[in-house]
Design a protein around this motif. Structure first.
Motif, PDB file in Angstrom:
ATOM      1  N   PHE A  81       0.837  -1.198   0.000  1.00 24.18           N
ATOM      2  CA  PHE A  81       0.000   0.000   0.000  1.00 24.18           C
ATOM      3  C   PHE A  81       0.871   1.246   0.000  1.00 24.18           C
ATOM      4  O   PHE A  81       1.941   1.263   0.614  1.00 24.18           O
ATOM      5  CB  PHE A  81      -0.903   0.002   1.237  1.00 24.18           C
ATOM      6  N   GLN A  98       5.314   0.159  -6.209  1.00 25.97           N
ATOM      7  CA  GLN A  98       3.938  -0.321  -6.174  1.00 25.97           C
ATOM      8  C   GLN A  98       3.603  -1.160  -7.408  1.00 25.97           C
ATOM      9  O   GLN A  98       2.944  -2.187  -7.320  1.00 25.97           O
ATOM     10  CB  GLN A  98       2.972   0.857  -6.063  1.00 25.97           C
ATOM     11  N   ASN A 102       2.655  -4.996  -6.658  1.00 26.56           N
ATOM     12  CA  ASN A 102       1.248  -5.352  -6.870  1.00 26.56           C
ATOM     13  C   ASN A 102       0.960  -5.945  -8.245  1.00 26.56           C
ATOM     14  O   ASN A 102       0.185  -6.894  -8.355  1.00 26.56           O
ATOM     15  CB  ASN A 102       0.358  -4.122  -6.656  1.00 26.56           C
ATOM     16  N   TYR A 143      -0.589   3.413  -5.823  1.00 24.59           N
ATOM     17  CA  TYR A 143      -1.318   2.225  -5.377  1.00 24.59           C
ATOM     18  C   TYR A 143      -2.503   1.945  -6.297  1.00 24.59           C
ATOM     19  O   TYR A 143      -2.723   0.808  -6.724  1.00 24.59           O
ATOM     20  CB  TYR A 143      -1.801   2.432  -3.943  1.00 24.59           C
TER      21      TYR A 143
END
Length: 221
Positions: A81, A98, A102, A143
């Motif tokens: 995050f 990020q 992710n 994010y």
């Protein structure tokens, strides 16, 4: 539901991954948890085996999947995050981090998971996205865009396996009641946040052999 079926859970040391692995084990699955570092003490779940892998390293994931029997389901709870900040204060390192943590990790897991599942002829791949990927307001760009990428990845992967007995879906939490999220947002109403055991049921549903008609779904929780 999952008796005699194996499930590979990525991010099993994290708050969400630990809860998801616990839920699959309780449902009768043979669970293998994967993380960069093997958990110790209370973070280990009785009956769950553990492996280490760097999910941002293609070769390391290839090694892991080659060493393991093809599982029934691959569940990815890996994620990081980054807070909201104006675009005028965009941090390039944060953005790259990020996207790597992710999106790149999810893409590499997809690559190796689908190779095995399609060879086996059936199975489930379940990723973790975020409501931040759908709602721009109030979310940090780094994010948000990384989780939007996960949603697009799931859609494209689902198209590739359409017509087979393999499905690709994702769970889309709004926020999760974890120690890290509480620390990041100390003034929020933590009691109202969704709890990990409740969210874990969505992963069970998407990985269920009976959910063979659900493909390309982004399930909000």
């Amino acid at each position: 539901m999952f008796t005699d079926r194996s499930v590979l859970v990525f991010g099993a040391s994290g708050a969400l991954g630990h809860g998801v692995a616990q839920a699959f084990a309780a449902a009768g699955a043979s669970v293998t948890g994967v993380d960069r570092v093997e958990p110790h003490g209370e973070r280990r779940i009785v009956g769950v085996s553990y492996r280490t892998a760097d999910v941002t390293d293609d070769a390391d994931l290839a090694r892991l999947f080659a060493a393991e029997p093809v599982p029934w389901a691959v569940v990815n709870t890996v994620g990081g995050f980054a807070p909201n900040r104006p675009l005028t204060e965009l941090d390039q390192a944060e953005l790259t981090g990020q996207l790597t943590l992710n999106l790149v990790s999810a893409a590499l897991i997809t690559k190796h998971a689908l190779a095995g599942l399609r060879q086996a002829g059936a199975g489930r791949l379940v990723h973790t996205a975020s409501r931040a990927g759908l709602v721009a307001k109030g979310n940090g760009f780094a994010y948000s865009v990384s989780k939007l990428g996960v949603l697009h990845l799931v859609s494209m992967a689902a198209d590739e396996v359409r017509g087979t007995q393999v499905t690709v879906n994702c769970v889309v939490p709004s926020i999760i009641d974890t120690p890290a999220n509480r620390a990041a947002l100390p003034n929020s109403d933590h009691a109202a946040w969704p709890k990990v055991p409740d969210i874990a049921r969505s992963y069970l549903y998407l990985a269920d052999p009976a959910s063979f008609l659900v493909n390309g779904a982004a399930v909000p929780v």
